[in-house]
Design an enzyme around this catalytic site. Structure first.
Site, PDB file in Angstrom:
ATOM      1  N   HIS A   1      -3.311   7.099   1.272  1.00 52.61           N
ATOM      2  CA  HIS A   1      -3.746   5.782   0.825  1.00 52.61           C
ATOM      3  C   HIS A   1      -5.126   5.498   1.400  1.00 52.61           C
ATOM      4  CE1 HIS A   1      -4.250   1.553   0.407  1.00 52.61           C
ATOM      5  NE2 HIS A   1      -3.979   1.289   1.671  1.00 52.61           N
TER       6      HIS A   1
ATOM      7  N   ASN B   1     -10.144  -0.516  -0.635  1.00 52.78           N
ATOM      8  CA  ASN B   1      -8.687  -0.437  -0.550  1.00 52.78           C
ATOM      9  C   ASN B   1      -8.082  -1.106  -1.780  1.00 52.78           C
ATOM     10  OD1 ASN B   1      -5.957  -0.878   0.001  1.00 52.78           O
ATOM     11  ND2 ASN B   1      -6.285  -1.331   2.162  1.00 52.78           N
TER      12      ASN B   1
ATOM     13  N   CYS C   1       0.807  -1.227   0.000  1.00 49.74           N
ATOM     14  CA  CYS C   1       0.000   0.000   0.000  1.00 49.74           C
ATOM     15  C   CYS C   1       0.838   1.275   0.000  1.00 49.74           C
ATOM     16  CB  CYS C   1      -0.953  -0.009   1.186  1.00 49.74           C
ATOM     17  SG  CYS C   1      -2.099  -1.402   1.173  1.00 49.74           S
TER      18      CYS C   1
END
Length: 320
Positions: free
Chosen positions: A247, A277, A111
């Site tokens: 993020h 996500n 990520c």
């Protein structure tokens, strides 16, 4: 010499699972998921792959920046879900684009991947090694999610984002990155290519596993710290920053970061409700959305921050 984003693009599959679809797979509900994550739906690849989505996002970025593929000196893809081990995704993107002058390789930083790729691009440009670089974040996380695990399958989606970065004269902004390998087990995924993986119970150990509580604690502590560290290396203060593009892991994480830093949540754009996500793809997907909607204006100061498996985290300051 600094690198500046001159083109941005993104792609997400048309197919999606909303929270009601997820509730048919595991014991959960739309209300439960929204309250804990802010996610309403996530795009799930059907015919698309990590490579095909990367190509589509890359083409959009090149078109947005009015850059020809042959001008690219480097293609760098951040991904933890390549659909082939070799050749790398970046080489497949090069082939599809006809970017014959570009060197290609992939980066695995989960990520934090797009931020790490952005920082690498800045370093290459500052050194004079490359001038025009395409960075991509592309993920098919649906391939590594355990769809029987309520704690993780609700979170992740598929998609890709890309940015063209070109060297120019101007103020060089800092980048900050960190890693802590001692915490790696809280967010992990074993390789299915290792010997004996077929013998593991339904191969469940080869799916993504996550200690959500520990990841949350890590993010809400380290993200404010790394942003403060970043700004401490500049003459800017947090009030000078127009956007904090984080993020998109969890709405609660982003809200907690804003609260800890005492910054208006309006400066923290979010699209997690639509995409979930998407790991390395989340920041460029959000930047592309902001750019297309007219929110990004020339000269605005933006902090991008990524955090996740490794554990790794980082932040960069850029001017739009």
């Amino acid at each position: 010499m600094r690198g500046k984003i001159c083109g941005i693009g993104a792609y997400a599959p048309e197919n999606f699972y909303d929270n009601h679809d997820i509730a048919k797979i595991v014991e959960t509900s739309d209300e439960w998921i929204r309250e804990r994550t802010g996610i309403v739906r996530r795009h799930i690849a059907d015919e698309d792959t990590t490579m095909s989505m990367a190509v589509k996002a890359a083409r959009a970025a090149l078109e947005n920046g009015k850059v020809e593929a042959k001008e690219l000196d480097l293609i760098l893809t951040a991904t933890i879900t390549p659909n082939t081990i070799i050749p790398c995704v970046s080489c497949e993107v090069q082939k599809a684009l006809g970017a014959e002058n570009a060197t290609c390789f992939d980066m695995s930083a989960a990520c934090a991947g797009f931020v790490f790729a952005y920082n690498a691009a800045q370093a290459y440009i500052a050194s004079g090694m490359y001038r025009t670089i395409l960075i991509i974040g592309s993920e098919t996380l649906s391939n590594i999610v355990n769809w029987e695990d309520r704690g993780s399958c609700i979170l992740f989606g598929d998609g890709a984002g890309a940015a063209v970065i070109r060297g120019e004269e101007g103020e060089v902004f800092p980048c900050v990155t960190h890693s802590d390998g001692t915490m790696g087990e809280v967010l992990a995924c074993e390789s299915r290519h290792q010997k004996g993986w077929e013998e593991k119970e339904a191969a469940k150990q080869t799916y993504l596993s996550m200690n959500g509580k520990e990841v949350f604690k890590f993010a809400v502590k380290k993200v404010p710290e790394v942003i403060e560290e970043l700004l401490g290396r500049t003459d800017y203060v947090k009030e000078d920053i127009d956007w904090f593009v984080l993020h998109q892991a969890n709405q609660r994480i982003i809200e907690s970061v804003a609260k800890r830093m005492k910054i208006d949540i309006c400066k923290f754009p979010m699209n997690i409700s639509e995409f979930g996500n998407t790991s390395s793809a989340s920041i460029p997907i959000l930047l592309d959305e902001m750019n297309r909607s007219g929110k990004l204006k020339r000269g605005q100061k933006i902090v991008i921050a990524g955090f996740g498996a490794g554990l790794s985290w980082g932040a960069s300051l850029l001017e739009w």
